[in-house]
Design an enzyme around this catalytic site. Structure first.
Site, mmCIF file in Angstrom:
data_model
loop_
_atom_site.group_PDB
_atom_site.id
_atom_site.type_symbol
_atom_site.label_atom_id
_atom_site.label_comp_id
_atom_site.label_asym_id
_atom_site.label_seq_id
_atom_site.Cartn_x
_atom_site.Cartn_y
_atom_site.Cartn_z
ATOM 1 N N ILE A 33 33.385 42.156 37.145
ATOM 2 C CA ILE A 33 33.359 40.817 37.763
ATOM 3 C C ILE A 33 32.487 40.832 39.023
ATOM 4 C CG2 ILE A 33 34.781 38.982 38.805
ATOM 5 C CD1 ILE A 33 37.178 40.102 37.237
ATOM 6 N N SER B 274 37.052 36.766 46.467
ATOM 7 C CA SER B 274 37.830 35.555 46.789
ATOM 8 C C SER B 274 37.810 34.595 45.592
ATOM 9 C CB SER B 274 37.226 34.870 48.018
ATOM 10 O OG SER B 274 35.893 34.497 47.745
ATOM 11 N N ILE C 139 37.794 32.180 42.503
ATOM 12 C CA ILE C 139 37.932 32.342 41.053
ATOM 13 C C ILE C 139 37.773 33.819 40.653
ATOM 14 C CG2 ILE C 139 36.897 31.720 38.811
ATOM 15 C CD1 ILE C 139 35.983 29.035 40.150
ATOM 16 N N GLY C 140 36.844 34.511 41.295
ATOM 17 C CA GLY C 140 36.591 35.920 40.948
ATOM 18 C C GLY C 140 37.810 36.781 41.223
ATOM 19 N N SER D 71 28.884 25.285 36.552
ATOM 20 C CA SER D 71 29.495 24.217 37.349
ATOM 21 C C SER D 71 29.315 22.909 36.600
ATOM 22 C CB SER D 71 28.787 24.117 38.702
ATOM 23 O OG SER D 71 29.242 22.985 39.421
ATOM 24 N N TYR E 26 21.176 23.519 44.337
ATOM 25 C CA TYR E 26 22.361 24.029 43.617
ATOM 26 C C TYR E 26 22.400 23.424 42.208
ATOM 27 C CZ TYR E 26 27.365 25.069 42.772
ATOM 28 O OH TYR E 26 28.565 25.517 42.252
HETATM 29 N N1 LIG Z 1 35.136 25.978 43.997
HETATM 30 C C1 LIG Z 1 34.506 25.036 43.327
HETATM 31 O O1 LIG Z 1 34.819 23.816 43.481
HETATM 32 C C2 LIG Z 1 33.442 25.391 42.316
HETATM 33 C C3 LIG Z 1 32.972 24.366 41.484
HETATM 34 C C4 LIG Z 1 31.991 24.659 40.552
HETATM 35 C C5 LIG Z 1 31.506 25.945 40.450
HETATM 36 N N2 LIG Z 1 31.961 26.920 41.263
HETATM 37 C C6 LIG Z 1 31.402 28.267 41.111
HETATM 38 O O2 LIG Z 1 32.458 29.191 41.033
HETATM 39 C C7 LIG Z 1 31.977 30.479 41.425
HETATM 40 C C8 LIG Z 1 33.013 31.130 42.318
HETATM 41 O O3 LIG Z 1 33.182 30.347 43.476
HETATM 42 P P1 LIG Z 1 34.619 30.103 44.148
HETATM 43 O O4 LIG Z 1 34.927 28.682 44.010
HETATM 44 O O5 LIG Z 1 35.568 31.119 43.682
HETATM 45 O O6 LIG Z 1 34.257 30.291 45.701
HETATM 46 P P2 LIG Z 1 34.378 31.563 46.677
HETATM 47 O O7 LIG Z 1 35.809 31.904 46.849
HETATM 48 O O8 LIG Z 1 33.565 31.227 47.873
HETATM 49 O O9 LIG Z 1 33.693 32.712 45.833
HETATM 50 C C9 LIG Z 1 32.312 32.930 45.818
HETATM 51 C C10 LIG Z 1 32.124 34.397 45.617
HETATM 52 O O10 LIG Z 1 30.724 34.677 45.448
HETATM 53 C C11 LIG Z 1 30.458 35.795 46.272
HETATM 54 N N3 LIG Z 1 29.056 35.898 46.612
HETATM 55 C C12 LIG Z 1 28.272 34.994 47.238
HETATM 56 N N4 LIG Z 1 27.028 35.488 47.372
HETATM 57 C C13 LIG Z 1 27.034 36.726 46.819
HETATM 58 C C14 LIG Z 1 26.081 37.739 46.650
HETATM 59 N N5 LIG Z 1 24.834 37.605 47.104
HETATM 60 N N6 LIG Z 1 26.441 38.889 46.003
HETATM 61 C C15 LIG Z 1 27.700 39.051 45.555
HETATM 62 N N7 LIG Z 1 28.666 38.140 45.710
HETATM 63 C C16 LIG Z 1 28.333 36.985 46.334
HETATM 64 C C17 LIG Z 1 31.334 35.623 47.494
HETATM 65 O O11 LIG Z 1 31.431 36.842 48.171
HETATM 66 P P3 LIG Z 1 31.656 37.011 49.746
HETATM 67 O O12 LIG Z 1 33.156 37.076 49.914
HETATM 68 O O13 LIG Z 1 30.982 38.270 50.075
HETATM 69 O O14 LIG Z 1 31.050 35.809 50.412
HETATM 70 C C18 LIG Z 1 32.620 35.205 46.807
HETATM 71 O O15 LIG Z 1 33.312 36.318 46.315
HETATM 72 C C19 LIG Z 1 30.601 30.234 42.052
HETATM 73 O O16 LIG Z 1 29.605 30.609 41.123
HETATM 74 C C20 LIG Z 1 30.563 28.735 42.272
HETATM 75 O O17 LIG Z 1 29.240 28.215 42.211
HETATM 76 C C21 LIG Z 1 32.930 26.667 42.206
#
Ligand SMILES: NC(=O)c1ccc[n+]([C@@H]2O[C@H](COP(=O)([O-])OP(=O)(O)OC[C@H]3O[C@@H](n4cnc5c(N)ncnc54)[C@H](OP(=O)(O)O)[C@@H]3O)[C@@H](O)[C@H]2O)c1
Length: 270
Positions: free
Chosen positions: A6, A11, A13-14, A134, A147
């Site tokens: 993964i 944090s 979803i991951g 997304s 984005y």
């Molecule tokens: N939350 C929403 O409403 C939503 C909606 C649509 C799609 N998504 C997608 O869902 C996915 C997960 O997001 P989330 O909502 O779970 O938000 P999140 O908690 O902010 O998770 C984002 C994750 O991506 C990591 N990341 C960012 N840049 C990176 C890099 N260069 N290398 C490795 N890891 C990196 C962050 O790591 P750090 O802890 O190091 O920053 C964090 O673990 C993303 O692809 C996002 O676009 C989210």
């Protein structure tokens, strides 16, 4: 025991997915930029079957090194491309550095990790690549800037790979969230120009009709688990969240042109 790799497991979803798969007795390779962050380390390493590895997907050398190290020790069944970066801006205001970061993370990062895994999956003639896209990759949402381009690009690439990897029995799937309650930040999102305020409000209302009923990361993780374990090898798209499912379904039913008119009507009150 099955194994999942993964990205962005620190944090949201991951992390929820890492925990869920660990609870389901999978071996979980949870990668993140900063595995030494105390809080994250404690929570995930309480599972015996979780291994943490450093991975910044914008660092090509580290992608190669980490994937190669992991594949020497683990027979990975599933790659979950989940790490992502968000930005928001009026199109004419998009910042050069943010645009580059967005593309480097969401498109090039996903490509780098996937490239590193394909030879492994081809050699074993099986594997699953699940990528978090997304709703912004299924419809144009205002002020999503680059984005939107990233997520549409990734959706397109996944569909292309769905066919390109089919002869090798490699399944390609997307997890499509709408709005999920995580710490996900859309950089620049705090300063919306006045001229867009009423449209942003309508978009927020459209994406989150009930603020007390927003999907959480655990629900998205459940859908990630369903996608990976689904017997339907040929299904690509797994929309997650009640509102996102309804929006996606509507677009499927009425078609692209009618959907665009419908959403424009919502934004402009027509
Ligand atoms: N939350 C929403 O409403 C939503 C909606 C649509 C799609 N998504 C997608 O869902 C996915 C997960 O997001 P989330 O909502 O779970 O938000 P999140 O908690 O902010 O998770 C984002 C994750 O991506 C990591 N990341 C960012 N840049 C990176 C890099 N260069 N290398 C490795 N890891 C990196 C962050 O790591 P750090 O802890 O190091 O920053 C964090 O673990 C993303 O692809 C996002 O676009 C989210």
């Amino acid at each position: 025991m099955n194994t999942i790799f993964i990205t962005g497991a620190s944090s949201g979803i991951g992390k929820a997915t890492a925990k869920l798969f660990a609870e389901k007795n999978w071996t979980v390779i949870a990668t993140m930029r900063n595995p030494s962050k105390e809080a994250e380390l404690g929570e995930l390493t309480s599972y015996k079957n979780v291994a943490l590895y450093p991975l910044d997907i914008t660092n090509p050398t580290q992608v190669k090194e980490t994937v190669s190290t992991v594949l020497k020790q683990f027979n990975v069944d599933v790659l979950f491309n989940n790490a992502g970066y968000g930005m928001k801006a009026r199109f004419e205001d998009m910042d050069e550095a943010m645009m580059k970061k967005s593309i480097d993370t969401n498109i090039l990062g996903m490509i780098r990790v996937t490239q590193a895994f394909i030879p492994h999956f081809k050699a074993r003639k099986s594997g699953t690549i699940l990528t978090t896209t997304s709703l912004a990759g299924e419809m144009g949402l205002i002020l999503d800037g680059v984005y939107a381009a990233d997520k549409w690009a990734v959706t397109g690439m996944c569909e292309m790979l769905y066919f390109e990897l089919a002869p090798f029995n490699i399944r390609v799937k997307t997890l499509v969230p709408g709005v999920v309650k995580t710490g996900f930040k859309m950089e620049g999102g705090g300063t919306m120009p006045e001229e867009y305020k009423e449209y942003v409000d309508k978009q927020v209302q459209f994406l989150m009709p009930d603020l007390n009923d927003i999907e959480d990361a655990q629900e998205a993780a459940q859908d990630a688990y369903f996608a990976v374990t689904d017997d339907d090898d040929d299904r690509m798209t797994y929309v997650t969240g009640k509102t996102a499912k309804a929006v996606w379904q509507k677009r499927q039913e009425i078609g692209d042109e009618a959907f665009r008119k419908y959403y424009k009507g919502i934004l402009l009150n027509k």
